[in-house]
Motif scaffolding. Structure first.
Motif, PDB file in Angstrom:
ATOM      1  N   VAL A 209      57.170  93.054  -7.543  1.00 41.55           N
ATOM      2  CA  VAL A 209      56.681  93.812  -6.388  1.00 41.55           C
ATOM      3  C   VAL A 209      55.345  93.242  -5.945  1.00 41.55           C
ATOM      4  O   VAL A 209      54.604  92.669  -6.757  1.00 41.55           O
ATOM      5  N   PRO A 210      55.004  93.385  -4.677  1.00 42.01           N
ATOM      6  CA  PRO A 210      53.708  92.900  -4.198  1.00 42.01           C
ATOM      7  C   PRO A 210      52.595  93.902  -4.468  1.00 42.01           C
ATOM      8  O   PRO A 210      52.820  95.117  -4.482  1.00 42.01           O
ATOM      9  N   VAL A 211      51.412  93.389  -4.687  1.00 38.71           N
ATOM     10  CA  VAL A 211      50.260  94.243  -4.959  1.00 38.71           C
ATOM     11  C   VAL A 211      49.895  95.042  -3.714  1.00 38.71           C
ATOM     12  O   VAL A 211      50.014  94.578  -2.579  1.00 38.71           O
ATOM     13  N   GLY A 212      49.492  96.290  -3.938  1.00 39.25           N
ATOM     14  CA  GLY A 212      49.003  97.126  -2.847  1.00 39.25           C
ATOM     15  C   GLY A 212      50.055  97.756  -1.964  1.00 39.25           C
ATOM     16  O   GLY A 212      49.709  98.486  -1.029  1.00 39.25           O
ATOM     17  N   LYS A 213      51.325  97.528  -2.225  1.00 36.16           N
ATOM     18  CA  LYS A 213      52.398  98.099  -1.408  1.00 36.16           C
ATOM     19  C   LYS A 213      52.977  99.352  -2.071  1.00 36.16           C
ATOM     20  O   LYS A 213      52.968  99.485  -3.291  1.00 36.16           O
ATOM     21  N   THR A 214      53.480 100.251  -1.239  1.00 40.46           N
ATOM     22  CA  THR A 214      54.090 101.473  -1.751  1.00 40.46           C
ATOM     23  C   THR A 214      55.524 101.187  -2.177  1.00 40.46           C
ATOM     24  O   THR A 214      56.358 100.813  -1.347  1.00 40.46           O
ATOM     25  N   VAL A 279      52.605  90.884  -7.996  1.00 45.99           N
ATOM     26  CA  VAL A 279      52.157  89.569  -7.527  1.00 45.99           C
ATOM     27  C   VAL A 279      51.557  89.689  -6.133  1.00 45.99           C
ATOM     28  O   VAL A 279      51.614  90.741  -5.492  1.00 45.99           O
ATOM     29  N   SER A 280      50.999  88.607  -5.664  1.00 42.64           N
ATOM     30  CA  SER A 280      50.462  88.571  -4.296  1.00 42.64           C
ATOM     31  C   SER A 280      51.611  88.643  -3.294  1.00 42.64           C
ATOM     32  O   SER A 280      52.776  88.381  -3.628  1.00 42.64           O
ATOM     33  N   GLU A 281      51.284  88.967  -2.053  1.00 42.78           N
ATOM     34  CA  GLU A 281      52.319  89.052  -1.021  1.00 42.78           C
ATOM     35  C   GLU A 281      52.984  87.706  -0.792  1.00 42.78           C
ATOM     36  O   GLU A 281      54.198  87.627  -0.571  1.00 42.78           O
ATOM     37  N   ALA A 282      52.198  86.631  -0.878  1.00 36.94           N
ATOM     38  CA  ALA A 282      52.772  85.294  -0.676  1.00 36.94           C
ATOM     39  C   ALA A 282      53.746  84.958  -1.800  1.00 36.94           C
ATOM     40  O   ALA A 282      54.844  84.428  -1.555  1.00 36.94           O
ATOM     41  N   ALA A 283      53.362  85.268  -3.046  1.00 38.64           N
ATOM     42  CA  ALA A 283      54.239  84.993  -4.186  1.00 38.64           C
ATOM     43  C   ALA A 283      55.489  85.863  -4.114  1.00 38.64           C
ATOM     44  O   ALA A 283      56.595  85.423  -4.455  1.00 38.64           O
ATOM     45  N   TYR A 284      55.323  87.098  -3.642  1.00 41.16           N
ATOM     46  CA  TYR A 284      56.487  87.977  -3.519  1.00 41.16           C
ATOM     47  C   TYR A 284      57.458  87.448  -2.468  1.00 41.16           C
ATOM     48  O   TYR A 284      58.673  87.444  -2.675  1.00 41.16           O
TER      49      TYR A 284
END
Length: 308
Positions: A209-214, A279-284
């Motif tokens: 999952v990406p960091v900071g997302k619900t 992970v970061s949004e880019a990695a996700y």
């Protein structure tokens, strides 16, 4: 071309080795945060608002019960010293004391109101499911988890590294025994980017999952009652067959987090861990493209730079 991609995705899905979509997210690129530590006490680090709420509530109640314990213990000691037989050979006799009775009635009421005023908003925050950025369905099975990325059209099974389903013919020829830590299992852990310290915690595929997302998890069971639990997120939800429950979290820190099935679900209950990689949004986005191709046979979109 699509047929070839679908065939390769099918063959990859049938393999027992860690999946290719996970290769770029191995543990060596992320900090291991949510894991038990030998000799330590207390909670795992809180990386969600929900987990921090739980820690704060626990601390508040701990302070309250400590003060009550010290107060009551002090009263007992004072009564022993002040009203012992030597100091008080002729004790008085009475049936009630109105001020004291009012105090020990009003005092607990005030304490309970304080705890309730603090804990109820925390409970509501856990139970009120916000709008999801990503929805994942987790199904508990004996003894592994199945995950479906609802909005993306793919899913996968997640087994503990060392479970029978993860052993290859080569592993068995080398003397590997399912659910037993030996040199072969250590090699399998290391091949997946883990160490022997993550034995009984690491899975062959992880929720990413990406960091900071619900993130909204839809939780259910296929056979008996399981429970999806990740302590660092402050979440736990029973997976009941025939029912679809929900939990949510938003991780504030990248890393690898571990959980366990938390309902006794049979003889291999201890071998049903949960691994989540934040992970970061880019990695996700990179992982998501590879996962779609591998699990659903959906080829990644290639961007070709135009020549000037």
């Amino acid at each position: 071309m699509k047929k070839l991609l679908s065939l390769s995705a099918l063959l990859a899905g049938l393999g027992a080795m860690p999946v290719l979509a996970q290769d770029n997210l191995r543990i060596d690129g992320l900090e291991v945060i949510g894991t038990p530590v030998d000799g330590k006490m207390g909670f795992q680090p809180a990386v969600t608002r929900l987990a921090q709420d739980i820690h704060d509530l626990d601390w508040l109640i701990l302070v309250i019960i400590t003060l009550i314990t010290l107060f009551v213990t002090g009263l007992i000691i004072w009564v022993i010293l002040r009203y012992g037989k030597k100091r008080n050979p002729n004790p008085s006799s009475f049936t009630h004391n109105t001020p004291i009775e009012i105090a020990w009635t009003v005092g607990p009421i005030v304490i309970l109101v304080l705890i309730g005023a603090y804990s109820l908003p925390i409970l509501f925050r856990q139970q009120e499911i916000p709008e999801a950025d990503i929805t994942i369905k987790a199904t508990g099975n004996q003894w592994y988890w199945s995950y479906e990325y609802v909005d993306e059209g793919f899913g996968f099974d997640s087994y503990m590294i060392g479970a029978p389903a993860t052993l290859t013919a080569e592993d068995e020829a080398a003397g590997a025994i399912a659910n037993t830590l030996d040199d072969v299992m250590v090699a399998k852990l290391e091949a997946a980017g883990y160490s022997r310290d993550e034995w009984l915690l690491a899975t062959d595929t992880a929720v990413v999952v990406p960091v900071g997302k619900t993130i909204v998890m839809q939780v259910t069971g296929s056979d008996v009652i399981h429970a999806w639990t990740v302590p660092a997120f402050g979440v736990k939800q029973d997976a009941v067959p025939g029912r679809l429950a929900e939990l949510w979290f938003s991780a504030e820190r990248e890393g690898v987090y571990f959980g366990q099935c938390s309902e006794l679900c049979g003889q291999a209950h201890a071998y049903m861990p949960i691994t989540v990689k934040v992970v970061s949004e880019a990695a996700y986005a990179d992982w998501l493209g590879k996962a779609k191709e591998e699990y659903a046979g959906i080829p990644q979109t290639l961007t070709v730079a135009s020549a000037d």
